[in-house]
Each structure stands twice: as C-alpha cells, then as structure tokens.
Design a protein around this motif. Structure first.
Motif, PDB file in Angstrom:
ATOM      1  N   GLU A  72       0.840  -1.197   0.000  1.00 43.86           N
ATOM      2  CA  GLU A  72       0.000   0.000   0.000  1.00 43.86           C
ATOM      3  C   GLU A  72       0.877   1.250   0.000  1.00 43.86           C
ATOM      4  N   TYR A  73       0.547   2.175  -0.872  1.00 44.56           N
ATOM      5  CA  TYR A  73       1.205   3.477  -0.945  1.00 44.56           C
ATOM      6  C   TYR A  73       0.142   4.554  -0.697  1.00 44.56           C
ATOM      7  N   SER A  74       0.495   5.570   0.079  1.00 42.84           N
ATOM      8  CA  SER A  74      -0.389   6.728   0.248  1.00 42.84           C
ATOM      9  C   SER A  74       0.033   7.785  -0.767  1.00 42.84           C
ATOM     10  N   MET A  75      -0.871   8.147  -1.673  1.00 36.65           N
ATOM     11  CA  MET A  75      -0.526   9.063  -2.756  1.00 36.65           C
ATOM     12  C   MET A  75      -1.578  10.158  -2.900  1.00 36.65           C
ATOM     13  N   THR A  76      -1.153  11.258  -3.479  1.00 36.72           N
ATOM     14  CA  THR A  76      -2.063  12.369  -3.730  1.00 36.72           C
ATOM     15  C   THR A  76      -2.603  12.276  -5.153  1.00 36.72           C
ATOM     16  N   ALA A  77      -3.734  12.935  -5.400  1.00 36.46           N
ATOM     17  CA  ALA A  77      -4.321  12.953  -6.739  1.00 36.46           C
ATOM     18  C   ALA A  77      -3.399  13.676  -7.720  1.00 36.46           C
ATOM     19  N   ARG A  78      -3.558  13.400  -8.992  1.00 32.23           N
ATOM     20  CA  ARG A  78      -2.666  13.952 -10.012  1.00 32.23           C
ATOM     21  C   ARG A  78      -2.646  15.479 -10.013  1.00 32.23           C
TER      22      ARG A  78
END
Length: 412
Positions: A72-78
């Motif tokens: 699992e990676y926590s990422m922001t929207a593009r």
C-alpha cells in the motif's frame, strides 16, 4: 533620510513574504513527490526490485503469504498540486508550510489516498485504487500457479517439521525477539540475510515484537561480535543487550538453481532460544525442490511461512484454520473492531458473504470493543480447522451475523 526606515521596513516585508512564499511551496512540492502520477512508471513485466526503483518502498505491507505481495502506498491525486497552489495566499498569512495541514483541515479535503500494488512471485501483476483493482487482484491470486506440471498439480508444498516445548501458556514470556543473520548456503552469499528478513516479517505478522536490525547492528559493533558464526554464548548476550527474551538463529543449507534440470532447491532451518536459560524453545526445518528456475527466495518464503504456521498454532498465536481475510484492528471513539481490508478469492470468508470495508465488532458473540491488544484480538477471533467462526458485522447502518467455517491452514 526619513525615508530610510520606511524602505527598510518595506524590504523586510518583501523578504519575509518571499520566504513565506517559498516555504508555502513545500505543500505543492509534497503533492508532486507523492502524486499518483508515479504509477505511470509501472508496466508489466516488472520485478519487485524494479517496482521499488520506480516508485519507492511501500508505506505498508498488507499481505505476504510467500507467493502474493500486496503493498500500500499513500498518494495524492494527479492535480492535487493545483489545489495546494490555490491555498498559497492563505498559507503565507498563517505561516507557510508549517501550517499546511491547517489548510486541509479547514477545507475538509483529504490529501492522500491509498494505492495498492500486487505482486505474484515477485512479479508485478496489478496496481491502482483498492476498489478499482479488486477483480484484478482476484485474478492475480491464480496467476503464477503452475498447472502444467507432472500430474497436473500446482506448486509443490515443502517438506517441513517444527516442534519444541514453547506453548500457549509460556508464549507471553517472549514478547520481544531478535533475529540474527542466518548462515549462508555454500556458494549463495546473502541467502542467510534474505531468509532472516523473511523470518522477521512473518514473526511481525504473528504480533511478536521484533528488535530492529539497526539496533542489533549497533550492539554487535559495540561488542565486536559478528552476526554470522557467533557462538551461542555471544548470541545470547546480544539478545539480552537488545532487550529480547528470545533470539532466532538458523542457517540455509541449500539455495541453488539447477539449470540443466530446470529446477531450484532450498533447504533451511531455524531455532528459537530463551536468552536467559539457553533452552531451545522451538526448532523447525524445511526443504523444497520446485520444478522451475525461478528465484529460490519465493520457495524460502513458503518454507518459513509453513514452519512459523506450526509455531503459531502451537503457541496459540494462530488457529489451525484460516478463513481468508486480511483485517486491521481499528479504534474509533474508544471502541475497537476489525476493519476488513482484503478477502482471498474462493476462501470461506468471501463465500460466507463478508465484504471489504465491513467492520467486525465481535467474534463468537464476544465483543472486540474493549480489547486491549492486537494479540488479544487475534486470540478472540481464532478458529480451528473445520470449526465455525460467528462474526458480528456492521455494514453501514446494518448489523448482521455471518457464520464462516474455516479450512485447514497450509503447512499444518
């Protein structure tokens, strides 16, 4: 000259404003670094190492059963950086990037979202938001399981054994353990280190606190002791110094590819020892010949998984049955429950109607609300092979009862 002080004040304001503007850019930069656009770098085929090189190490390991890895990676929207950029004026007034979380709170806007990476036998299989790739993950569960082997059998099971005096009554004496580097197999430098890492990961899954490698290295350096080939007295001394009640040692006897036969073979053994008394608590060993020329690490992981399944069952850290659910103990308003994160396709939990996102609030009529530790929660919801586990489940505003009959855990 009267204008000089005014000029200095104006210059100070410009400098201060510039500094705040620069620091406010931290929020914009953060969203660019964490952007889900990084996933565009992924493609099939890619190995586990190539995935790490492309997008970095995961924030969490959700599953590692010896064949399938779910990261699992926590990422922001593009386009999150545009939102952050819009808050720059407000961020400057309230103190730059030190207060950037404040801008998210007042807007009730979530900054990061989970993205899952699925690997099978250390090969990339699927990636994306958890809900969007659920079906693909189920397909991944069947990928890489050979069906054209002699007799039509799937991947072979290792031959393993494991036993020792430690049991349900004594396991609580050993809350913290330390894993020494295993001895390498002949001609396979680094194989011991890789197996030690696998053991550490799987012991953490059993909710045993493990001493960090950095702390071990520091103590070993101070004591001028080598991780490998140390005698038992030195090993036990190191265990005491790092605050462990037990240490895990072992060796890799075989780690080889047989190119002509198109097979690979792995053999290993491990021992768990009480650091105070030197008493052997548990001993396990395993061997596997796999009719592929793949990396032996996947076979090593399977062997260790099976050995520690025996250890977990013997000590009560695992039931002899499995239902195929990956859940996380969550606390909300002072009450605890299991949040269902993933279901293995075709296994009892999915067949009984459990869904990802469900909240399990009780097992066999016993509430999880006041449970004090992860280990206590696991014991409350353990199930033996062939037994039925009754789950009290909250799904939205609805509460329901599900009966799940466990199948036998592999390796037992």
């Amino acid at each position: 000259m009267r204008g000089a002080p005014l000029i200095r004040v104006l210059l100070a304001l410009v400098v201060t404003g510039s500094g705040a503007a620069v620091t406010s850019g931290c929020g914009v930069g953060y969203t660019l670094v964490k952007s889900e656009a990084k996933l565009d770098r992924l493609s099939i085929p890619m190995t586990k190492g190539q995935v790490v090189e492309a997008i970095g190490r995961p924030d969490r390991v959700l599953r590692d059963d010896g064949r399938m890895l779910v990261w699992e990676y926590s990422m922001t929207a593009r386009k999150q950086w545009l939102y952050e950029l819009g808050y720059c004026p407000l961020s400057i007034w309230v103190g730059g990037c030190l207060f950037y979380p404040f801008t998210n709170i007042i807007s009730e806007h979530q900054r990061e979202y989970p993205q899952h990476i699925v690997l099978v036998n250390d090969e990339l299989c699927a990636w994306g938001p958890p809900a969007a790739i659920l079906q693909r993950r189920r397909a991944c569960a069947t990928v890489g399981v050979p069906t054209a082997r002699p007799g039509g059998a799937g991947r072979p099971e290792p031959t393993v054994s494991g036993n020792g005096p430690i049991d349900r009554e004594t396991i609580d004496r050993y809350r913290t353990m330390a894993v020494m580097l295993f001895e390498d197999a002949a001609g396979a430098q680094g194989s011991g280190s890789r197996v030690a890492g696998i053991v550490t990961t799987l012991m953490l899954d059993l909710d045993v606190h493990m001493v960090e490698r950095a702390k071990l290295d520091e103590v070993l350096k101070e004591q001028v002791i080598q991780l490998q080939h140390a005698d038992d007295a030195n090993v036990l001394r190191v265990g005491k110094l790092v605050g462990a009640q037990a240490i895990i040692v072992g060796d890799v006897q075989q780690w080889e590819r047989r190119e002509q036969e198109r097979t690979h073979a792995v053999s290993l053994s491990l021992r768990i020892i009480d650091v105070e008394t030197g008493v052997l608590l548990f001993s396990g060993e395993g061997h596997l010949i796999d009719p592929t020329t793949d990396d032996p690490e996947s076979s090593a992981r399977t062997i260790v998984h099976r050995i520690l399944a025996r250890f977990g069952s013997q000590t009560g850290l695992l039931g002899s049955g499995r239902i195929g659910v990956n859940w996380e103990l969550v606390e909300d308003h002072g009450a605890r429950f299991y949040q269902v994160r993933e279901l293995r396709s075709g296994l009892p939990a999915e067949q009984a109607g459990l869904r990802v996102g469900d909240k399990v609030v009780a097992c066999n009529g016993r509430s999880l609300a006041g449970i004090k530790s992860e280990r206590d929660a696991k014991r409350l919801c353990q199930v033996e092979a062939g037994q039925t586990l009754r789950l009290t489940v909250r799904r939205g505003d609805e509460t329901m009862e599900l009966a799940v009959t466990a199948e036998k855990r592999p390796g037992l």
